[in-house]
Design a protein around this motif. Structure first.
Motif, PDB file in Angstrom:
ATOM      1  N   LEU B   3       0.877  -1.133   0.028  1.00 48.09           N
ATOM      2  CA  LEU B   3       0.126  -0.009  -0.226  1.00 48.09           C
ATOM      3  C   LEU B   3       0.784   1.176   0.009  1.00 48.09           C
ATOM      4  CD1 LEU B   3      -2.958   1.344   0.274  1.00 48.09           C
ATOM      5  CD2 LEU B   3      -2.728   1.197   2.674  1.00 48.09           C
ATOM      6  N   LEU B   4       1.864   1.360   0.688  1.00 46.73           N
ATOM      7  CA  LEU B   4       2.836   2.478   0.837  1.00 46.73           C
ATOM      8  C   LEU B   4       3.348   2.607  -0.578  1.00 46.73           C
ATOM      9  CD1 LEU B   4       3.976   4.339   2.914  1.00 46.73           C
ATOM     10  CD2 LEU B   4       5.890   2.790   3.234  1.00 46.73           C
ATOM     11  N   ALA B   6       2.353   1.767  -3.356  1.00 49.50           N
ATOM     12  CA  ALA B   6       1.267   2.207  -4.355  1.00 49.50           C
ATOM     13  C   ALA B   6       0.849   3.710  -4.176  1.00 49.50           C
ATOM     14  CB  ALA B   6      -0.076   1.330  -4.072  1.00 49.50           C
ATOM     15  N   LEU B   7       0.948   4.043  -2.826  1.00 43.94           N
ATOM     16  CA  LEU B   7       0.677   5.574  -2.603  1.00 43.94           C
ATOM     17  C   LEU B   7       1.776   6.445  -3.320  1.00 43.94           C
ATOM     18  CD1 LEU B   7      -0.788   5.670   0.965  1.00 43.94           C
ATOM     19  CD2 LEU B   7      -2.006   6.286  -0.938  1.00 43.94           C
ATOM     20  N   ALA B   8       2.980   5.764  -3.177  1.00 40.12           N
ATOM     21  CA  ALA B   8       3.976   6.482  -3.598  1.00 40.12           C
ATOM     22  C   ALA B   8       4.171   6.703  -5.030  1.00 40.12           C
ATOM     23  CB  ALA B   8       5.478   6.089  -3.126  1.00 40.12           C
ATOM     24  N   GLY B  10       1.314   6.368  -6.875  1.00 39.21           N
ATOM     25  CA  GLY B  10       0.432   7.648  -7.293  1.00 39.21           C
ATOM     26  C   GLY B  10       0.793   8.938  -7.098  1.00 39.21           C
ATOM     27  N   VAL B  11       1.421   9.286  -6.006  1.00 39.62           N
ATOM     28  CA  VAL B  11       1.959  10.756  -5.855  1.00 39.62           C
ATOM     29  C   VAL B  11       2.735  10.882  -6.888  1.00 39.62           C
ATOM     30  CG1 VAL B  11       3.279  12.111  -4.560  1.00 39.62           C
ATOM     31  CG2 VAL B  11       1.420  10.769  -3.552  1.00 39.62           C
TER      32      VAL B  11
END
Lengths: 148, 123, 461
Positions: B3-4, B6-8, B10-11
Motif C-alpha cells: 500500500l505504501l 502504491a501510494l508513492a 500514485g503521488v
C-alpha cells in the motif's frame, strides 16, 4: 561555481571514479554489479570534469575525439556476441563455454563471452552518455554541429 | 507495505501528470521523467520479496526476484534514453525559436502559416 | 535461425550505417539494400510459417519457461512483412528525393529492427523493449526536415506516445505481478485464474496504450499535427508501419492474451470505433490539403479495425487482420504520392483512393468485404449500415482530394509545371499495382488473415 576547490577536487576524483567503475564491472560475476552501472559511474566522472573545468579544458584533458564512433563499435561488438552463436548452430545469445565446460581464468575473472558482452555494454553506455553531453555542450557554446 | 509503495507511485505519477500539463517544454520533459520513475517504482513493487541476491545462493534460501530487477534496469535505461531525446529536442526548439513556452510557439506557428497562405494567394 | 535473420540483418545494418554520413547517395542506397535483404528474409520466414506452422526459439539456449521466447506465427509474420514493405517503399522514395539528414537511413533501419523484434516475439517484456526502440526511432524520424513546426510536432508526438508507453509498462508490471510469468502463452493460460478486477484494469492499460498508437478517438489528438508536418516519406512510415503496432497489439494482447476482457469490453470497442469512423470522415470532408485529409482518414480507418476486433470471433479477427493490412498498404501508397505529380501518379492516387473507399478492384475492397461479412455474421444491421455509410463518406472525401490535387483544382501545380522524376512516379505506380493485384487475386491475403485469426485462437492451447 568553479572555485579552486571544485576544480582541484574534480581533477583528483577522475581516476578513483574510473577505478570504482572498473570494480563494479568486474565484480558483477560474483556479486551485485553490471556493465551498465559501471558505464554510468564512469560517464558521471567525465561529466563532472565537464561541469567543473568547462568544455575546452575538459576536452583537452580527456582526449575524447573518437567517442562518437565508439558507441556504434561497442554496439557491433555486443551484437556479435549475440549473433555469432547462431552461426555455430546454438540459440541467440547463448554463451560459450556452456555451463559445466572448462573455463579459462585470468586471475579470478572467468573468460566467457558474457564478459565480452558486459564490457561492450560498458563502453556503449559510457560513449553514449559522454556523446550526448558533448553534443549539448557544443551546441550550447554556439558551435553548431551538423546533423541530428 | 504494498500500500505504501502504491501510494508513492500514485503521488509521483500525479506530480508528473500535473507537470505534463504545463505549457513549458522543460516542465513537460520533467513530467515525463517523473512518470517514467513512477512506472519503474511500480515494477519494483510488483516483485517485493525479502532475500539474498540471487547469485550463488544456498539451495532453499530466500532469494529476491531477479526478473523484476532485470525489468527495472531495462526500464530505467529506456527512461534515460527517452529523457536524453526529449531534452535534446527541447534544447533544439529553444535554439531555433528562442522560447520554450508552448503558447508562444503555437502563436508563432499560426503567424507563419498565415504568412505562407497570404504569400500563396498573392502569387 | 530464420526467426532472427530479419532482425539481425536490419540491426547490424543500422549500426554500420550509423557510422557513415547518410546524406551521401551511396549510403542511402546501402540502407535500401540492407532493408531489402531484411524484407526478403521476412518473406522467406513468412513462407515457412504459413506453410508449416509457428516456429519458436528460446534465446540463450534456456528452457522455454526460463528464457525469452521468440515466436513467429502467422499473425506476427504477416504484420512484419507489411511493415517492412511499407518501410522499404518510403525509404526508396526518400533516397530518390535526396536525404537531408545524416542518420535517416540508420533510423529507418533501427525502426525496422524494432518492428521485426516486436512482431516476432513471444515475451511480453521483450515486446515492450522493441516497442520502445521502434518508437524512439520514429520520434526522431518525425523531426526529419528540421523546420520549427516539425520539431514541435515531433515533441508532441514523443510526449503523447511516451505517456502511452509508460501506461503499457505499468500494465506489464501488473500482469507480471498477478501471473508470475512473462511468456505470452503462459500468461494467457494463467490469467484465467486471476481476480477479474485486476485483469480488467490491466486490459484497460493495454487498450489505452495501443489506442494512442493507432490514433483511435479519443486518443487521436496528436495524429493530425504530426502527419501534417511530416514529409511524405515519414508520414508513409508512420501510417504504414508504426500504426501497425497498434493493430497488432490490440489483436495479440486483446484477442490472444485477454480474450475474456475483450468480450466484456466489446460494446465500448464498437462505440469508440464508430466514433472514430464518424469523426474521421467528418473532419476529412472539411479539409482541402492532402496530408490533412489523409491524417483524418487514418483516424477513421483505425475505427474500422476496432469494430472488427469488437465483433470478435475468428471472423472478426480475420477481418481485422485483412483490413489492417489493406489499410497499411493503401496509406503508404497515398502518402508517398502526395507531393509528386504526373499521369502515373494520378492513376496511383486514384487506386489508393478506391482502396480507402472500398471499391473494387483493390485490396481495400476485400477489407471492407470481410467487415461486411463479419457484420452480417453478427446479424447487426447497425454495423453493416455503418460500414456502408463510412465507405460512402470515404469515397466522397477521397474524390474531393483527388479532384483538388490531380484533376482540376489548385493543388495541381503544387510542384511547378510538368512531372516529377520518373523514378519517384514509378515507386508510387508499383505500389498501386500491388494494391490492384491484391484486389484481383485476394486469396493469399484472405487465407493469411484466416491463418492469423486461427493463430490467435490457438494461444491458450
Amino acid at each position: 561555481m568553479t572555485s579552486v576547490l571544485t576544480v582541484a577536487a574534480a581533477r583528483l576524483l577522475m581516476a578513483p571514479i574510473l577505478v570504482v567503475a572498473a570494480a563494479v564491472l568486474v565484480k558483477g560475476y560474483a556479486d551485485v554489479g553490471d556493465g551498465f552501472s559501471a558505464g554510468v559511474i564512469a560517464a558521471l566522472g567525465i561529466v563532472l570534469q565537464y561541469l567543473a573545468l568547462g568544455r575546452e579544458e575538459a576536452e583537452r584533458l580527456l582526449a575524447l575525439r573518437l567517442i562518437g564512433p565508439a558507441v556504434f563499435v561497442a554496439l557491433l561488438g555486443a551484437l556479435a556476441v549475440a549473433l555469432i552463436p547462431l552461426v555455430r548452430g546454438d540459440a541467440l545469445l547463448e554463451h560459450a563455454p556452456a555451463p559445466g565446460a572448462h573455463v579459462v581464468e585470468l586471475g579470478t575473472i572467468e573468460l566467457i563471452t558474457a564478459v565480452a558482452f558486459d564490457v561492450a555494454i560498458f563502453v556503449l553506455v559510457l560513449a553514449a552518455v559522454v556523446g550526448i553531453v558533448r553534443a549539448i555542450a557544443h551546441v550550447a557554446e554556439g558551435e553548431g554541429e551538423g546533423g541530428p | 507495505m504494498t500500500l505504501l509503495f502504491a501510494l508513492a507511485v500514485g503521488v509521483i505519477f500525479g506530480s508528473g501528470a500535473s507537470l505534463l500539463l504545463k505549457p513549458d517544454l522543460f516542465r513537460i520533459t520533467l513530467g515525463i521523467v517523473l512518470i517514467a520513475n513512477a512506472a519503474n517504482l511500480a515494477l519494483v513493487t510488483s516483485g517485493l520479496e525479502r532475500g539474498a541476491s540471487p547469485i550463488s545462493a544456498a539451495p532453499g534460501a530466500a532469494v529476491s526476484d531477479p526478473v523484476v530487477q532485470a525489468l527495472a534496469i531495462t526500464a530505467i535505461v529506456i527512461g534515460f534514453a527517452v529523457t536524453a531525446l526529449l531534452l535534446s529536442l527541447a534544447y533544439r526548439i529553444y535554439a531555433s525559436a528562442r522560447t520554450v513556452d508552448l503558447d508562444e510557439l503555437s502563436s508563432a506557428e499560426a503567424l507563419r502559416a498565415e504568412e505562407e497562405d497570404s504569400r500563396e494567394l498573392s502569387v | 535461425m530464420t526467426i532472427v535473420a530479419p532482425l539481425a540483418i536490419s540491426w547490424v545494418g543500422a549500426v554500420a550505417l550509423a557510422l557513415v554520413d547518410g546524406r551521401r547517395p551511396a549510403a542511402g542506397w546501402a540502407a535500401v539494400a540492407v532493408l531489402a535483404a531484411s524484407f526478403v528474409a521476412t518473406a522467406l520466414l513468412a513462407g515457412l510459417v504459413l506453410a508449416d506452422g509457428p516456429r519458436q526459439m528460446v534465446a540463450g539456449g534456456w528452457a522455454p519457461g526460463v528464457g525469452i521466447v521468440l515466436r513467429a506465427d502467422a499473425l506476427g509474420v504477416l504484420f512484419a512483412l507489411v511493415s517492412s514493405g511499407a518501410l522499404l517503399v518510403a525509404l526508396v522514395h526518400q533516397v530518390l528525393d535526396g536525404v537531408g539528414s545524416r542518420a535517416f537511413g540508420a533510423l529507418v533501419l533501427f525502426l525496422a529492427t524494432g518492428l521485426n523484434g516486436l512482431f516476432l516475439t513471444g515475451d511480453v517484456f521483450n515486446f515492450y523493449v522493441f516497442f520502445e526502440l521502434s518508437m524512439l526511432a520514429s520520434y526522431i524520424l518525425s523531426c526529419y526536415g528540421d523546420e520549427a513546426r516539425q520539431l514541435s510536432a515531433g515533441f508532441i508526438f514523443a510526449v503523447v506516445n511516451l505517456l502511452g508507453s509508460f501506461l503499457f509498462l505499468l500494465a506489464v508490471a501488473a500482469i507480471y505481478h498477478v501471473t508470475g510469468t512473462l511468456e505470452m502463452e503462459a500468461v494467457a493460460q494463467r490469467v484465467a485464474g486471476v481476480e477479474a478486477n485486476a485483469v480488467i484494469l490491466i486490459a484497460i492499460g493495454f487498450f489505452v496504450a495501443f489506442g494512442i498508437k493507432l490514433g483511435l478517438f479519443p486518443f487521436h489528438f496528436w495524429l493530425p499535427t504530426v502527419y501534417v508536418s511530416s514529409t511524405p516519406a515519414v508520414a508513409a512510415i508512420l501510417s504504414g508501419a508504426v500504426a501497425n503496432i497498434g493493430s497488432y497489439g490490440l489483436l495479440r494482447f486483446g484477442a490472444g492474451i485477454l480474450p475474456v476482457e475483450l468480450e466484456l469490453g466489446a460494446t465500448v470497442l464498437l462505440v469508440l470505433g464508430t466514433a472514430s469512423i464518424v469523426y474521421g470522415a467528418a473532419q476529412a470532408l472539411s479539409r482541402r490539403t492532402a496530408p490533412e485529409v489523409l491524417a483524418y482518414s487514418a483516424i477513421g480507418q483505425a475505427g474500422y479495425v476496432l469494430i472488427a476486433i469488437g465483433i470478435g470471433g475468428p471472423v472478426g479477427y480475420g477481418a481485422a487482420v485483412v483490413y489492417a493490412i489493406a489499410n497499411a498498404i493503401s496509406k503508404t501508397l497515398l502518402f508517398v504520392s502526395t507531393e509528386i505529380r504526373g499521369p502515373l501518379v494520378a492513376a496511383a492516387f486514384a487506386i489508393g483512393a478506391f482502396s480507402v473507399a472500398g471499391l473494387p478492384p483493390t485490396a481495400g475492397f476485400f477489407g471492407k468485404l470481410e467487415l461486411f461479412r463479419a457484420g452480417v455474421d453478427e446479424q447487426s444491421v447497425a454495423l453493416v449500415a455503418l460500414v456502408f455509410v463510412g465507405g460512402a463518406l470515404s469515397f466522397v472525401y477521397m474524390l474531393q482530394l483527388y479532384q483538388h490535387d490531380f484533376w482540376t483544382g489548385e493543388g495541381r501545380h503544387a510542384q511547378g509545371e510538368g512531372e516529377s522524376r520518373l523514378a519517384l512516379r514509378l515507386v508510387s505506380f508499383s505500389v498501386a499495382c500491388l494494391v490492384v493485384a491484391l484486389g484481383l487475386w485476394p486469396q493469399p491475403l484472405l487465407a493469411a488473415g484466416q491463418e492469423a485469426a486461427r493463430a490467435l485462437g490457438a494461444m491458450p492451447a
